[in-house]
Design a protein around this motif. Structure first.
Motif, PDB file in Angstrom:
ATOM      1  N   GLN A 145       0.834  -1.203   0.000  1.00 25.30           N
ATOM      2  CA  GLN A 145       0.000   0.000   0.000  1.00 25.30           C
ATOM      3  C   GLN A 145       0.872   1.257   0.000  1.00 25.30           C
ATOM      4  OE1 GLN A 145      -2.796   0.173   3.233  1.00 25.30           O
ATOM      5  NE2 GLN A 145      -3.590   2.164   2.631  1.00 25.30           N
ATOM      6  N   ALA A 148       2.709   1.651  -3.275  1.00 25.71           N
ATOM      7  CA  ALA A 148       1.836   2.144  -4.340  1.00 25.71           C
ATOM      8  C   ALA A 148       1.636   3.651  -4.208  1.00 25.71           C
ATOM      9  CB  ALA A 148       0.490   1.427  -4.288  1.00 25.71           C
ATOM     10  N   LEU A 149       1.455   4.129  -2.970  1.00 29.18           N
ATOM     11  CA  LEU A 149       1.300   5.568  -2.740  1.00 29.18           C
ATOM     12  C   LEU A 149       2.565   6.307  -3.170  1.00 29.18           C
ATOM     13  CD1 LEU A 149      -0.467   5.660   0.759  1.00 29.18           C
ATOM     14  CD2 LEU A 149      -1.483   6.117  -1.465  1.00 29.18           C
ATOM     15  N   GLN A 152       2.755   6.618  -6.887  1.00 30.83           N
ATOM     16  CA  GLN A 152       1.829   7.623  -7.406  1.00 30.83           C
ATOM     17  C   GLN A 152       2.420   9.018  -7.367  1.00 30.83           C
ATOM     18  OE1 GLN A 152      -2.077   7.712  -5.535  1.00 30.83           O
ATOM     19  NE2 GLN A 152      -2.235   5.501  -5.769  1.00 30.83           N
TER      20      GLN A 152
END
Lengths: 456, 319
Positions: A145, A148-149, A152
């Motif tokens: 998680q 992934a952040l 981004q």
């Protein structure tokens, strides 16, 4: 029974406003209501008690009784007290070391990983070079998680899948920070119960190793009475430096914020209010107090409007209104702009006393009505929109058919539009008159509005 | 339709459910009981002062005003009718809580050979994904065939999280890409579960705040699409609530119930020190039964809800 704190306090204030002079007994009566309202908003009961005691002391003072508007003075006392309780200014992050480290701690699901990402983004905007460190070694896919952040936002992330020792991860993180020349490390730790000794000790070891400049407790704004236990335990074990309040975009009154501040004395530094990574900003105590006190969250409303409403368009529209040349096209624009602001219910709730006004009423019905109006106007030709007086029976029938409504409904819309036009013409005239009479007053009002904008 | 019996559940029996719950809840429930007993012993009469203290004690357990006043009122009545000799405040309060929690059937729908679709909904971070995995584990242990669907295509790594669980528990998982339409994933999952002849399909939806209109509409769409594929689906809609939440839980329940009619509640994170008194207020107003409670981090830490045991555990009473 469970209406918002603002609604309740407003009820109390209504009583207070009606009073000519304040006696000790009716202050007590009103303050009991305030206390219950605070409790209903999840303010810890001890905190609420202290709060009430402070207000009572100030309210029954001589000054209040002799003043002309005692009710208003009490409101001011309550407001001041609330702002003071919440911390009278927002506290800055300490970022003096090179590199600086911050530790995110808290219960499960409070929003640590998301807040880590948001904080990193915020720091990047401030010109820092953050490094995210995935130190949650327990929850499945927690590291994914954070990674992934990081991806981004193009922020490097330290991920050591399978590694169970946070100290090893910390070592790697420090090495990587030096290599990449990052100046802020953000450690996303695993969620844990404040009473879980073993896991809390793990945090203590991590803290002693990385010696962070900031230890931030991440707290869900909807937390109940438990907020006091959570804050006290984490603070005792780790000596936290501040807190991040999350999920403030919900309708929780955020009594937890009051509790946290008053039992630990540590400032709330940031507020998370949205699903997007940009939805993160320094905490504003005075705004929170206003919202709680039912003066409405006008600042947020203005912000929201500024975000969604085209200022040029708005100015043009205002001009048209003043001149009394408000057409159906303009009306359509207005309907659409309102839709962009979100559901009616949430807008009205931001207005002072709005929550009360809405009560249990179902505003979605009105929204449906707006949609039908939109459809009807869309079914008209440009000519018809500009000169509605040409709408004869045949045209009306066509429009009704085209938009799937009955002719009666269209007639209704046209009547209402006619009334609206009339009113606007009147308003335009009045404004002109006012402009001639009292230019001073208008500029004063404008100054106030400006102050509102500046608060952003 | 048959119903699984919650109380006679073999799993809960072997786990010594009541003891476990009591141990967990007991950590600070004792404080609450201690507080109440102190108030009651010090002034056996219900004076205005002791009533106020009582009120504070109950409020500190997140009971909220309505329920607190109701309990106090019940106590006052019991006190007046029974007199102080046989007056046991804690018992009266526990009974009142039990009564408030007893509306509705706490067991999970079981449609025999037909597929039962269960949707997990709730605000962010309450533990929907974990609950989904725990419930899958539980149903599997009861000999049911279970499937899961990762319909949280929004939160980073939410799908991975459920995937890890599906591998650990050996339960088939339907998933899509991040950013995919959750309704499409749900649709595929229902098709897949129907073709596999599964007993249960668990839908893990994305966390969303109940105030976000567009996200609530998205949830309605997910449900609508499933209903089109299979009549009556989702058969159960469980709202997952975090036990540390205060009175806002009531708003959450209200709004979710408005958008997608709820059939039950799941209270998670009850292994902390919070007492989740707000569920009493929720059931009191919305009459939605609590079906499960989460009391730990292990897959088998999801337990069926029993009102009496819960009420007694909250007040630290023995069975």
């Amino acid at each position: 029974m469970f209406e918002s704190l603002s609604g309740k306090l407003q009820g109390v204030f209504k009583d207070l406003r009606g009073l000519g002079k304040i006696s000790e007994s009716n202050v007590s009566e009103s303050l009991r209501e305030v206390r219950l309202a605070l409790l209903d908003a999840d303010v810890n009961f001890k905190v609420a008690k202290q709060f009430i005691a402070n207000v009572r002391e100030k309210a029954i003072g001589e000054k209040v009784i002799q003043s002309i508007h005692p009710g208003q003075q009490i409101i001011k006392i309550i407001n001041d007290e609330l702002v003071e309780l919440l911390g009278s200014q927002n506290a800055e992050l300490k970022l003096d070391a090179k590199p600086s480290s911050m530790m995110m701690v808290g219960l499960h699901g409070a929003g640590k990983t998301t807040s880590s990402g948001k904080l990193a983004k915020w720091l990047m905007k401030q010109g820092r070079k953050p490094l995210l460190v995935a130190a949650d070694v327990y929850r499945p896919a927690a590291m994914d998680q954070l990674e992934a952040l990081g991806k981004q936002m193009n922020i490097p992330t330290v991920v050591r899948r399978g590694e169970k020792d946070v100290l090893v991860i910390a070592r790697e993180a420090k090495r990587e920070a030096a290599e990449r020349e990052c100046d802020v490390l953000i450690f996303d730790t695993a969620g844990r119960l404040q009473i879980d000794e073993v896991l809390v000790q793990e945090l203590v070891r991590l803290r002693d190793d990385i010696k962070p400049q900031e230890i931030l407790l991440v707290l869900d704004a909807a937390t109940g009475q438990e907020a006091v236990n959570v804050a006290t335990h984490f603070d005792e074990a780790l000596d936290i430096s501040g807190a991040i309040l999350t999920k403030l975009d919900g309708d929780a009154r955020g009594g937890a914020a009051l509790s946290l501040k008053s039992v630990t004395g540590k400032p709330i530094k940031f507020a998370g209010a949205g699903e997007k990574l940009e939805d993160f900003e320094p905490f504003h105590p005075e705004r929170m107090a206003t919202r709680i006190l039912g003066m409405g969250d006008v600042v947020s409303l203005v912000e929201k409007a500024a975000e969604n409403v085209d200022m040029d368009e708005a100015r043009k529209l205002e001009e048209k209104m003043r001149k009394g040349v408000f057409t159906l096209d303009d009306f359509l624009d207005q309907l659409r702009q309102m839709k962009r602001l979100g559901p009616l219910e949430s807008i009205v709730k931001m207005l002072p006393g709005g929550a009360d006004m809405v009560g249990g009423a179902d505003l979605s019905k009105h929204e449906k009505e707006f949609r039908r109006m939109e459809a009807m106007i869309c079914a008209m030709t440009p000519e018809e929109r500009n000169r509605p007086q040409i709408l004869n029976a045949k045209r009306r029938q066509r429009i009704a058919k085209g938009s799937g409504v009955r002719v009666a409904e269209l007639n209704n819309l046209m009547n209402r539009f006619g009334q609206m036009q009339k009113m606007m013409r009147k308003m335009g005239k009045m404004q002109k008159m006012m402009g001639k009479m009292g230019g001073k007053m208008a500029s004063k009002m404008a100054g106030r509005m400006g102050a509102g904008f500046r608060m952003r | 339709m048959r119903y699984l019996s919650a109380v006679d559940d073999s799993i809960s029996k072997t786990m010594g459910f009541f003891q476990k719950l009591k141990d967990r809840l007991g950590r600070t429930q004792n404080k609450l009981v201690h507080e109440i007993k102190r108030i009651v012993t010090r002034s056996p009469k219900l004076t205005a002062d002791s009533a106020e203290e009582l009120e504070a004690a109950l409020l500190s357990a997140d009971f909220g005003m309505t329920m607190t006043l109701r309990i106090i009122e019940a106590t006052r009545k019991a006190y007046e009718s029974k007199g102080k000799g046989e007056f046991d405040f804690v018992k009266v309060a526990a009974d009142e809580v039990e009564r408030a929690l007893s509306s509705g059937d706490p067991s999970l729908l079981d449609q025999g050979d037909d597929l039962t679709v269960i949707s997990m909904v709730g605000v962010n971070g309450t533990g929907k994904t974990t609950t989904c995995a725990k419930l899958a584990n539980r149903l599997k242990l009861q000999g049911k065939t279970v499937g899961m669907a990762a319909c949280d295509t929004f939160r980073a790594a939410a799908i991975d999280q459920l995937k890890v669980w599906s591998e650990r528990l050996d339960v088939p998982l339907t998933m899509g890409d991040y950013g995919a339409d959750p309704a499409a994933v749900a649709h595929d999952a229902v098709s897949s579960a129907l073709s596999k002849n599964s007993d249960y399909l668990l839908i893990d939806t994305a966390g969303r705040l109940h105030t976000k209109h567009n996200l609530m509409q998205e949830l309605q769409k997910v449900h609508r699409v499933m209903g089109k594929k299979l009549e009556g689906a989702p058969h159960e809609t469980l709202l997952v609530l975090d036990a540390t939440t205060g009175m806002n839980a009531l708003n959450q329940a209200r709004e979710f119930n408005k958008a997608v009619p709820l059939t039950g509640l799941v209270i998670t994170k009850l292994d902390g020190t919070s007492k989740a008194g707000m569920v009493v207020a929720i059931q009191n107003e919305l009459k939605i039964p609590v079906k499960f409670i989460g009391v730990g981090e292990q897959p088998d830490d999801l337990q069926p809800f029993v009102a009496r045991e819960f009420a007694h555990a909250i007040f630290g009473l023995d069975e």
